[in-house]
Design an enzyme around this catalytic site. Sequence first.
Site, PDB file in Angstrom:
ATOM      1  CE  LYS A   1     -22.423   8.114 -44.664  1.00 31.61           C
ATOM      2  NZ  LYS A   1     -21.156   7.349 -44.792  1.00 31.61           N
TER       3      LYS A   1
ATOM      4  CB  SER B   1     -18.305   9.823 -43.730  1.00 33.59           C
ATOM      5  OG  SER B   1     -18.702   8.623 -44.391  1.00 33.59           O
TER       6      SER B   1
ATOM      7  CB  SER C   1     -17.202   5.933 -43.850  1.00 30.56           C
ATOM      8  OG  SER C   1     -16.371   7.009 -44.220  1.00 30.56           O
TER       9      SER C   1
END
Lengths: 472, 473
Positions: free
Chosen positions: B59, B134, B158
């Site tokens: 990420k 997310s 997330s």
Amino acid sequence: MNLFLTVGIEMHAEMKSISKVFSTSKNTFSKHSNTHVSPVDIALPGILPVVNKECVRKAILMASILHCEIPDYLCFDRKNYYYPDLPKGYQITQSHAPIGVNGYVDVPFLNDSLRVFIHDIHLEEDSARLEHLMDETLINYNRAGVPLLELVTEPVFHSKEEVLAFLEYIRKIYQYTDISDADVKRGQVRCDVNISLSEEEGKLGTKVEIKNVNSFSNVMQAIDAEVKRQTDLILDGRKSEIEQETRRFDEATKTTVRMRSKVDAIDYKYFIEPNIPKMRLDSNWIKEIQSSICELPMSRMKRYENMGLSLEDISVLTKERVFSDYFDECVENGCDPKTAANWITGSILSYLNKTEKKITDISLSPKDLHFLLSKIDDKTISGKQGKELLEMALQTGKKIEECLSTSDTQISDEAFLEELVRKIVLENPSQVESYKNGRTNLFNFFVGAVMKETKGKANPVLTKEIITKYLS
Amino acid sequence: MKSEILSLSNVSKESLLNETKKKVLEHQEKCNSFVTILENASLGEGKESKLSNIPYVLKDNFSTKGILTTGSSNTLKDYIPPYNSTVYQKLLDAGAILVAKSSMDEFGMGGSGITPHTGVVCNPYDTSLIAGGSSCGSAACVCDKVVPFAIGSDTGDSVRKPAAYCGIVGYKPTYGMISRYGLFPFASSLDHVGVLTRSVVDAAIVGNAIKGIDSHDMTTFDSSSIDLEKEIEEPISTRKLFYIKELVRLENYPNASEELKSILSQFHEFIKTLQSQGVLVEEVSLSRELLDVIPSVYTCISCAEATSNLSNLTGILFGEPGVGKNVVEQMIDHRTKGFSPLIKRRLIIGSYVLQKENQEKYFVNAQRVRNRIVSIMKGFFQKYDACILPCASSVAPKIKDVNDKMKRESSILDNHMVIGNFGGFPSITIPSSFINGMPVGINLTAEIMEDAKLLSIAYQCEKLLDFKGGETK
């Protein structure tokens, strides 16, 4: 009209430590900007603080010296505000549970002592240093994250002299305990001064804070300036214009200048630093720290007073811990306290001042000084000679014994030689008898005895004169 | 044992990497999952581990030395960090190969995957749907079989929510098990590193590789005695599970959609399956009042911490410098231009709840509710091994229907997974079935430090569910 002054002090001191308080960068002064900097110090995204245990130890040490209550848990808080010298946009400090609260310290003041009550002492990090040039400002992050101890007093001072006595004594404690060099010239100590003037004794007036005063003499001047400003306003019937506010001291004009009023006070939005888990402070560790506290200047001063030392000598001897330690060791080695104090504050100090050395730099040990003083004491050498020998030992780094044997200095101290001859004459009555009975060649026996005692350094002409005088 | 990572051990690493690079480009075209594609990624040498030469995706909020790391924010769109996050360093040391950095809701603040500065990330099963956030890019690329695993971060849900929407495994370990050093913070007391895989075993393998105490993160603990893989095949029959009745009873949802009805009935069916296996599953009660305030509590705490955490983004030392007559104006300009309106809203809320006059009423009260919920859960964990619940009230929503993650009306079933963050509890989402052609998942949560047990339960559930990842379009 009588106006009554009350002052409270917030004193920030940069701590001594190998690394910074929340990062592994070196905590040391550097001529070069931005050399002691890690991602943590410049708050790159993703960094986390790691508490430096040595800084916590020193904070507990100081809290203990100030007779503070120490909390069960160590916690930190964030103080949030935006300023270019604050890389994270918050300062990690201790707000809700400082490392020490509700303490006091006795400060020497006018041959007596003054008890100063401490609101709290807490550990925090310093900000970066802004260097303002003509048309731009540079940021030096070497200072960002340097450990700071902030000591907050209660409003207890009623004169600037009391404030100065407090500041100087605290600085001395910092230096004695090695917590901080507390070097004002290098900006290691900074103060916020809270002042209030009241028309009624025992009451507080309106609090005005003067922020970031960077030297003790400026603290004095800032108090003077603010007292004058407020007095003038009161005398002028404009007392209502004194409001709770934050000011700064302007060195150029020697006045205080308004920064912001209470209504514009910054809301720092304190909350617990979530990246540092609450840690239990081990009571054994605290005890261990407390038992390591060295004898503090106040106690040493009292001890020296009992030894009969002059106030002047006491003041010089306790100025630095190493000096006081040296003196104590001399006394432990058997030196007479007054004599040792005289020699240390006299010849040794003047040598140190001349050469800009510290007492820890010289090879002359307290044992050596004791040896020298004992030689003077038993009349082997004169006081004057002793001074010369000391000088030689300090300059060459040689031992006193060695200096004594190799010294070429001729002894011409008449009183000293007379005393020596008198002693030899008294110790050798049979030789005196024989000489007086005509064995004049025994004259050389007496010369030889003097030379032996002085290791051949007695002035021969003077020696012969004195011997002739004593034998006749 | 179904591990794709281990099954790759016999594959030519050369061709695996080339294949992966090809898939990365195809997937990017389809889902827009990546901020940075590392076209020059190459095989490592001599590193022996289960992850050596296994390609993966990180990420874009993990600091990677010399590699662009943006947090999917315009404030950091050109930021190349000079240091490595601990997670990235551990994966480097294990010999895994980073092939791309995935986009995310800006700084992790969002649950849709529609706010990255590089544009919307869509669901591989249906590109008109969101991947969830997310960790949208990480979830989408694992779902699309680009890589066997990806790293995400989880502040509310997330990792686990997008995993549910994409039909994959999303695992968030106990708080402090994996170092957060180098993870761009959203809300420090809630932030966790998480793992996205297509099997529970793989989540255990990756978790083992990246966990551990870290001298850079004081909130990490020594987990060397915890082996996530070792006990994974322990039988489930002796386990005791619970679910919160307020969350899964149909009568609590008067306007339930057909989708929600299916989700709940499938959930109850699975509970029956578990019970038939000898598993004790009981229902417990957590008051509706507490469940209802979870989003507000989460908003108060996460926004407060975020407003402080993001205060370093001023454009002074890194990021595009702002324009202005003085430094204050420059900082304001940098932040005004850099942050999306959604972030600004959160920062303002955070600032508001921290203000002296509001702090007690909002921030401190939120902490109290958080502690209350956590202690109730801890009470349940004394009696049960884990909590089992559906992940959400629906399948992945349509991109065009999502415009503001911080909507007023949200189903309690869509917000319960944040309890895992409140308590730092290990929590895992596994895919359970399809509804209308879209995957839905089951969430399991256990007491802190019980990660190995949790993974073992999840592994057995995975076997019972026998979810076959369908063909993505």
